[in-house]
Design a protein around this motif. Structure first.
Motif, PDB file in Angstrom:
ATOM      1  N   MET A   1       0.843  -1.206   0.000  1.00 13.88           N
ATOM      2  CA  MET A   1       0.000   0.000   0.000  1.00 13.88           C
ATOM      3  C   MET A   1       0.875   1.252   0.000  1.00 13.88           C
ATOM      4  N   GLU A   5       3.677  11.483   1.115  1.00 11.69           N
ATOM      5  CA  GLU A   5       3.606  12.732   1.857  1.00 11.69           C
ATOM      6  C   GLU A   5       3.591  13.857   0.831  1.00 11.69           C
ATOM      7  N   TYR A  43      -0.107  16.646   3.655  1.00  7.21           N
ATOM      8  CA  TYR A  43      -1.106  15.576   3.576  1.00  7.21           C
ATOM      9  C   TYR A  43      -0.377  14.233   3.509  1.00  7.21           C
ATOM     10  N   THR A  44      -0.807  13.300   4.330  1.00  7.56           N
ATOM     11  CA  THR A  44      -0.296  11.931   4.227  1.00  7.56           C
ATOM     12  C   THR A  44      -1.388  11.107   3.566  1.00  7.56           C
ATOM     13  N   ILE A  45      -1.079  10.561   2.412  1.00  7.56           N
ATOM     14  CA  ILE A  45      -2.095   9.934   1.556  1.00  7.56           C
ATOM     15  C   ILE A  45      -1.757   8.460   1.343  1.00  7.56           C
ATOM     16  N   SER A  46      -2.657   7.589   1.794  1.00  2.68           N
ATOM     17  CA  SER A  46      -2.484   6.150   1.584  1.00  2.68           C
ATOM     18  C   SER A  46      -3.344   5.716   0.399  1.00  2.68           C
ATOM     19  N   MET A  47      -2.724   4.930  -0.476  1.00  3.39           N
ATOM     20  CA  MET A  47      -3.393   4.500  -1.708  1.00  3.39           C
ATOM     21  C   MET A  47      -3.408   2.980  -1.775  1.00  3.39           C
ATOM     22  N   GLU A  48      -4.279   2.460  -2.640  1.00  2.00           N
ATOM     23  CA  GLU A  48      -4.198   1.054  -3.007  1.00  2.00           C
ATOM     24  C   GLU A  48      -3.504   0.964  -4.357  1.00  2.00           C
ATOM     25  N   THR A  53       1.383   3.657 -10.538  1.00  3.90           N
ATOM     26  CA  THR A  53       0.063   4.237 -10.814  1.00  3.90           C
ATOM     27  C   THR A  53      -0.268   5.277  -9.754  1.00  3.90           C
ATOM     28  N   GLU A  57      -1.421   9.294  -9.834  1.00 11.20           N
ATOM     29  CA  GLU A  57      -2.662   9.775  -9.213  1.00 11.20           C
ATOM     30  C   GLU A  57      -2.383  10.915  -8.218  1.00 11.20           C
ATOM     31  N   GLU A  60      -1.883  14.062  -9.988  1.00 14.47           N
ATOM     32  CA  GLU A  60      -3.171  14.594 -10.460  1.00 14.47           C
ATOM     33  C   GLU A  60      -3.969  15.201  -9.292  1.00 14.47           C
ATOM     34  N   MET A  61      -3.910  14.572  -8.115  1.00 13.46           N
ATOM     35  CA  MET A  61      -4.583  15.129  -6.919  1.00 13.46           C
ATOM     36  C   MET A  61      -4.063  16.531  -6.615  1.00 13.46           C
ATOM     37  N   ARG A  77       6.453  12.830  -1.936  1.00 14.72           N
ATOM     38  CA  ARG A  77       7.410  11.717  -1.947  1.00 14.72           C
ATOM     39  C   ARG A  77       6.742  10.475  -1.375  1.00 14.72           C
TER      40      ARG A  77
ATOM     41  N   LEU B  26     -11.608  14.122  -2.897  1.00 15.88           N
ATOM     42  CA  LEU B  26     -10.796  13.369  -3.866  1.00 15.88           C
ATOM     43  C   LEU B  26     -11.577  12.156  -4.372  1.00 15.88           C
ATOM     44  N   PHE B  31     -10.940   9.500  -7.531  1.00 13.25           N
ATOM     45  CA  PHE B  31      -9.725   8.793  -7.092  1.00 13.25           C
ATOM     46  C   PHE B  31     -10.141   7.595  -6.225  1.00 13.25           C
ATOM     47  N   ASP B  33      -8.723   4.702  -5.744  1.00 13.11           N
ATOM     48  CA  ASP B  33      -7.670   3.945  -5.060  1.00 13.11           C
ATOM     49  C   ASP B  33      -7.251   4.578  -3.736  1.00 13.11           C
ATOM     50  N   LYS B  35      -7.174   5.466   0.013  1.00 18.30           N
ATOM     51  CA  LYS B  35      -7.615   4.785   1.229  1.00 18.30           C
ATOM     52  C   LYS B  35      -7.738   5.726   2.426  1.00 18.30           C
ATOM     53  N   GLN B  36      -6.781   6.620   2.567  1.00 17.19           N
ATOM     54  CA  GLN B  36      -6.747   7.445   3.785  1.00 17.19           C
ATOM     55  C   GLN B  36      -6.010   8.754   3.502  1.00 17.19           C
ATOM     56  N   SER B  38      -4.536  12.058   5.836  1.00 18.47           N
ATOM     57  CA  SER B  38      -4.448  12.763   7.114  1.00 18.47           C
ATOM     58  C   SER B  38      -3.665  14.055   6.917  1.00 18.47           C
TER      59      SER B  38
END
Lengths: 82, 82
Positions: A1, A5, A43-48, A53, A57, A60-61, A77, B26, B31, B33, B35-36, B38
């Protein structure tokens, strides 16, 4: 996952009210060695899905929501790939 | 001139409205994919004087103004000493 940041900073020359107010308040509290305070959003962003890919994304965000190109710079990063 | 980066994050279990709203928006933008999300505040603080004194002052700034101990954690690091 993949976890990213994303840092949103104000462009050079754009007024930074949060940084300015924080600086003034710290000086009122007696921190006389303080020279400058600037404020950024993080922002700390967790993706699947896969990291590659996800990087596209996140880019783009930033362009579509997180940063306003008139006043913000953004950097991001990958901080975790587990 | 020591420069510090101070990061203010919400403690575990504290509601993060900026992160939540950003996540929802988002997702509305497609978007899927995601998940989270913060949110943290990041202050870049330039000081005068020696690094050692400045570190103590930055610790005090966090305790007295930048972080609310009921809801925030804080971390800081020296990013420049020139």
């Amino acid at each position: 996952m993949p976890v990213f940041e994303v840092r949103i900073t104000l462009k050079e020359g754009i007024v930074d009210p949060e940084g300015e107010n924080t600086k003034k308040t710290l000086q009122l509290l007696g921190f006389d060695d303080l020279k400058q305070v600037s404020f950024s959003k993080l922002y700390t962003i967790s993706m699947e899905g896969s990291g590659e890919t996800a990087i596209r994304e996140v880019e783009e965000m930033c362009r579509r929501l997180l940063a306003n190109p008139a006043i913000h710079n953004y950097t991001y990063r990958l901080i975790d790939e587990q």
